[in-house]
Design a protein around this motif. Structure first.
Motif, short mmCIF file in Angstrom:
data_model
loop_
_atom_site.label_atom_id
_atom_site.label_comp_id
_atom_site.label_asym_id
_atom_site.label_seq_id
_atom_site.Cartn_x
_atom_site.Cartn_y
_atom_site.Cartn_z
N GLY A 17 -4.54 1.01 8.53
CA GLY A 17 -5.13 1.34 9.84
C GLY A 17 -4.50 2.53 10.53
N THR B 56 0.84 -1.20 0.00
CA THR B 56 0.00 0.00 0.00
C THR B 56 0.87 1.25 0.00
OG1 THR B 56 -1.64 -1.21 1.31
CG2 THR B 56 -1.88 1.18 1.20
N ASP C 164 -4.96 -0.56 -0.69
CA ASP C 164 -6.13 -0.05 0.03
C ASP C 164 -5.68 0.52 1.37
OD1 ASP C 164 -8.54 0.43 1.28
OD2 ASP C 164 -9.18 -1.67 1.30
N PRO C 165 -5.74 1.85 1.55
CA PRO C 165 -5.30 2.46 2.81
C PRO C 165 -6.00 1.92 4.06
CG PRO C 165 -5.61 4.14 1.14
CD PRO C 165 -6.15 2.86 0.57
N SER C 166 -7.22 1.41 3.91
CA SER C 166 -7.93 0.90 5.09
C SER C 166 -7.26 -0.35 5.67
CB SER C 166 -9.40 0.60 4.75
OG SER C 166 -9.49 -0.48 3.85
N THR C 167 -6.42 -1.03 4.90
CA THR C 167 -5.71 -2.21 5.42
C THR C 167 -4.54 -1.82 6.31
OG1 THR C 167 -4.23 -2.38 3.51
CG2 THR C 167 -6.32 -3.60 3.40
N SER D 78 -0.26 -5.61 5.45
CA SER D 78 -1.41 -5.11 6.21
C SER D 78 -0.99 -4.82 7.63
CB SER D 78 -2.52 -6.16 6.22
OG SER D 78 -2.94 -6.41 4.91
N THR E 297 -3.40 8.51 13.39
CA THR E 297 -4.49 8.24 12.45
C THR E 297 -4.27 9.15 11.26
OG1 THR E 297 -5.96 7.75 14.30
CG2 THR E 297 -7.00 8.20 12.16
N GLU F 89 -5.61 10.34 7.44
CA GLU F 89 -6.72 10.38 6.49
C GLU F 89 -6.14 10.38 5.08
OE1 GLU F 89 -9.99 13.64 5.34
OE2 GLU F 89 -10.05 12.95 7.44
N PRO F 90 -6.40 9.31 4.30
CA PRO F 90 -5.86 9.21 2.94
C PRO F 90 -6.40 10.30 2.02
CG PRO F 90 -6.73 7.10 3.69
CD PRO F 90 -7.18 8.13 4.68
N TYR G 60 0.19 5.52 -0.14
CA TYR G 60 -0.73 6.65 -0.26
C TYR G 60 -0.19 7.87 0.46
CZ TYR G 60 -2.46 5.68 4.52
OH TYR G 60 -2.56 5.49 5.87
N VAL H 41 -4.24 8.03 -3.33
CA VAL H 41 -3.88 6.61 -3.25
C VAL H 41 -3.13 6.22 -4.53
CG1 VAL H 41 -4.73 4.25 -3.02
CG2 VAL H 41 -5.89 6.12 -1.81
#
Length: 153
Positions: free
Chosen positions: A85, A36, A80-83, A123, A70, A72-73, A38, A76
């Motif tokens: 965390g 990943t 997938d930035p959600s992987t 991840s 934390t 915020e992407p 981003y 990208v």
């Protein structure tokens, strides 16, 4: 001159802790291997251990702490930035009541409002330190990343 030689020999025999400074590898190889990639903005930073735990630490090494950021992407490039965390960094707690203050130059500052390139090999949380590919989003970094992900490659 003889005293200086003896003093240097004595200093060389003292036990010391050494930390290696990493060699910065080309960003391109890290981008290629990453799962990943981003660019995002840090919106929150929090200590992972409780502050009471850091205050009661007996040694300087025990005062090193992990900070969870934390992010915020915004752009990208890969994955997938959600992987990912979160982005984790290391810092050193400095007790305001202490007589001595520890300064660790190898630590990098990251705080809310900073825009960073996140490069995660797998991840889970990415790392942000001197020896990682994640770094501040600068003009130089942007050029390297956009050249790597250019459709003309």
């Amino acid at each position: 001159m003889k005293r200086l030689s003896v003093a240097c020999a004595c200093i060389a025999l003292l036990p010391m802790t050494a930390s290696a400074i990493c060699v910065i590898e080309p960003l391109e190889s890290k981008l290629q291997a990453a799962e990943t990639v981003y660019v995002g903005t840090v919106v929150k930073s929090a200590l992972v251990p409780r502050l009471e735990q850091l205050r009661s630490a007996a040694t300087s090494n025990e005062r090193r702490t992990t900070i969870r950021h934390t992010v915020e992407p915004e752009i990208v490039f890969k994955g997938d930035p959600s992987t990912v965390g979160a982005v984790m960094s290391t810092w050193h707690y400095s007790d305001p009541n202490a007589v001595r203050r520890a300064v660790v130059s190898e630590l990098t500052t990251l705080m809310p409002g900073d825009t960073i390139l996140v490069v995660a090999e797998s991840s889970g949380p990415a790392r942000y330190e001197l020896c990682t590919a994640s770094r501040m989003w600068s003009t130089e970094t942007e050029k390297a990343v956009r050249a790597h992900f250019s459709p003309n490659r």
